[in-house]
Design a protein around this motif. Structure first.
Motif, PDB file in Angstrom:
ATOM      1  N   LEU A 122       0.823  -1.210   0.000  1.00  0.00           N
ATOM      2  CA  LEU A 122       0.000   0.000   0.000  1.00  0.00           C
ATOM      3  C   LEU A 122       0.859   1.262   0.000  1.00  0.00           C
ATOM      4  N   VAL A 123       0.427   2.242  -0.794  1.00  0.00           N
ATOM      5  CA  VAL A 123       0.989   3.592  -0.759  1.00  0.00           C
ATOM      6  C   VAL A 123      -0.169   4.559  -0.588  1.00  0.00           C
ATOM      7  N   VAL A 124      -0.102   5.395   0.447  1.00  0.00           N
ATOM      8  CA  VAL A 124      -1.129   6.410   0.707  1.00  0.00           C
ATOM      9  C   VAL A 124      -0.564   7.769   0.346  1.00  0.00           C
ATOM     10  N   LEU A 125      -1.317   8.520  -0.455  1.00  0.00           N
ATOM     11  CA  LEU A 125      -0.875   9.837  -0.920  1.00  0.00           C
ATOM     12  C   LEU A 125      -1.757  10.919  -0.309  1.00  0.00           C
ATOM     13  N   ALA A 132       0.553   5.944 -11.526  1.00  0.00           N
ATOM     14  CA  ALA A 132       1.858   5.332 -11.791  1.00  0.00           C
ATOM     15  C   ALA A 132       2.157   4.209 -10.796  1.00  0.00           C
ATOM     16  N   LEU A 133       1.788   4.403  -9.551  1.00  0.00           N
ATOM     17  CA  LEU A 133       2.019   3.375  -8.531  1.00  0.00           C
ATOM     18  C   LEU A 133       1.187   2.123  -8.813  1.00  0.00           C
ATOM     19  N   ALA A 134      -0.066   2.314  -9.192  1.00  0.00           N
ATOM     20  CA  ALA A 134      -0.910   1.158  -9.512  1.00  0.00           C
ATOM     21  C   ALA A 134      -0.338   0.395 -10.706  1.00  0.00           C
ATOM     22  N   GLU A 135       0.118   1.117 -11.711  1.00  0.00           N
ATOM     23  CA  GLU A 135       0.714   0.464 -12.878  1.00  0.00           C
ATOM     24  C   GLU A 135       1.986  -0.298 -12.511  1.00  0.00           C
ATOM     25  N   ALA A 136       2.667   0.144 -11.438  1.00  0.00           N
ATOM     26  CA  ALA A 136       3.886  -0.519 -10.981  1.00  0.00           C
ATOM     27  C   ALA A 136       3.605  -1.661 -10.014  1.00  0.00           C
ATOM     28  N   GLY A 137       2.328  -1.924  -9.714  1.00  0.00           N
ATOM     29  CA  GLY A 137       1.986  -3.070  -8.873  1.00  0.00           C
ATOM     30  C   GLY A 137       1.616  -2.755  -7.455  1.00  0.00           C
TER      31      GLY A 137
END
Length: 295
Positions: A17-20, A37-42
């Motif tokens: 998970l990454v929270v922005l 971009a993060l979703a595309e990177a997995g």
């Protein structure tokens, strides 16, 4: 809140998970480029509206740093994760730094965009006349009752666009993307209660300086964080100087700074590809393998 998952996500297996978190006068939409971009990177990427902003709840209280950071760390668990990389722009970075102290095991790493460590900001405001001239006038003016809210909403929230233009680099304000972004953020500021509540955290930052809660906050954040920290600055940021961001290294065991050429205070909007690449590379470095829901 907006959420983006990789297209090949396996049911029951959560990508890291990454929270922005958005910054001054912002909403989740200002962080849309790194989210995609993060979703595309997995990664499982989530961009939030802080309380009092956008589509979030608008309670009358809870705009101190501890409560705002608790909102983020509680969200991490609500999304089924035990930890996350937190990315914060401007004021959102202040919340991200606080989360790393409040609940360190929930924070794998920090990316702070134009957002120094709280004590680096304080020291610069006291000792660096250039940084003080950039920060103090708006912060002090926002302490007055009612007048700042009127300023923010006057003429269709024109002040939001004025701030965006003044703190950007030279190129972005001449683009269609700038005009569309400014129009959206102006509409968001006109949502009932947002103008008042968006000022409350800034008022806490200043008014707490002479109160016990402010002294307790400074004492807590005086420790060195163990999580890796990436400090991103726009090379043309005159509001939060890159030197102030780099001074955060004093409070982080693993700190690295990056400059985004041509960008001012909003690299994620002004230079989305370059900024997203830095965030994705950092998230890859600090994130472990995908995991299931916490026990």
């Amino acid at each position: 809140m907006a959420e983006s998952l990789p297209a090949d996500t396996v049911p029951g297996v959560l990508p890291p998970l990454v929270v922005l978190i958005h910054g001054l006068d912002g909403i989740w939409w200002t962080m849309r480029a790194p989210m995609v971009a993060l979703a595309e990177a997995g990664f499982h990427a989530v961009a939030v509206d802080l309380r009092g902003h956008g589509d979030s709840d608008k309670p009358p209280r809870g705009y101190d740093a501890w409560t705002l950071s608790a909102d983020i760390t509680n969200l991490i668990r609500a999304l089924g994760h035990s930890s996350a990389v937190i990315v914060g722009q401007g004021e959102g970075g202040f919340v991200a730094w606080t989360a790393a102290y409040r609940r360190p095991r929930a924070v794998r790493g920090l990316v702070v965009v134009g957002s120094p460590h709280p004590l680096a900001t304080r020291h610069a405001a006291l000792r660096d006349p250039v940084q003080r001239r950039a920060l103090a006038p708006r912060l002090l003016a926002d302490q007055a009752p009612r007048l700042p809210e009127r300023r923010l909403t006057a003429n269709g929230a024109a002040a939001v666009e004025d701030t965006l233009r003044a703190r950007s680099g030279r190129s972005w304000p001449e683009t269609t993307d700038f005009r569309e972004s400014a129009a959206l953020l102006r509409r968001a500021m006109l949502i009932p209660k947002v103008a008042h509540l968006s000022l409350e955290s800034r008022r806490w930052m200043v008014r707490s300086q002479l109160r016990p809660d402010g002294r307790d906050f400074r004492r807590t954040v005086s420790r060195v964080v163990d999580q890796p920290v990436l400090g991103i600055s726009g090379a043309e940021d005159t509001f939060i100087r890159p030197e102030t961001v780099r001074a955060s290294a004093r409070w982080a065991r693993d700190f690295h700074a990056e400059l985004v050429p041509g960008a001012g205070h909003y690299p994620a909007m002004e230079s989305p590809a370059a900024t997203s690449r830095l965030i994705v590379d950092f998230a890859r470095r600090v994130s472990g393998p995908p995991s299931g829901p916490p026990g």
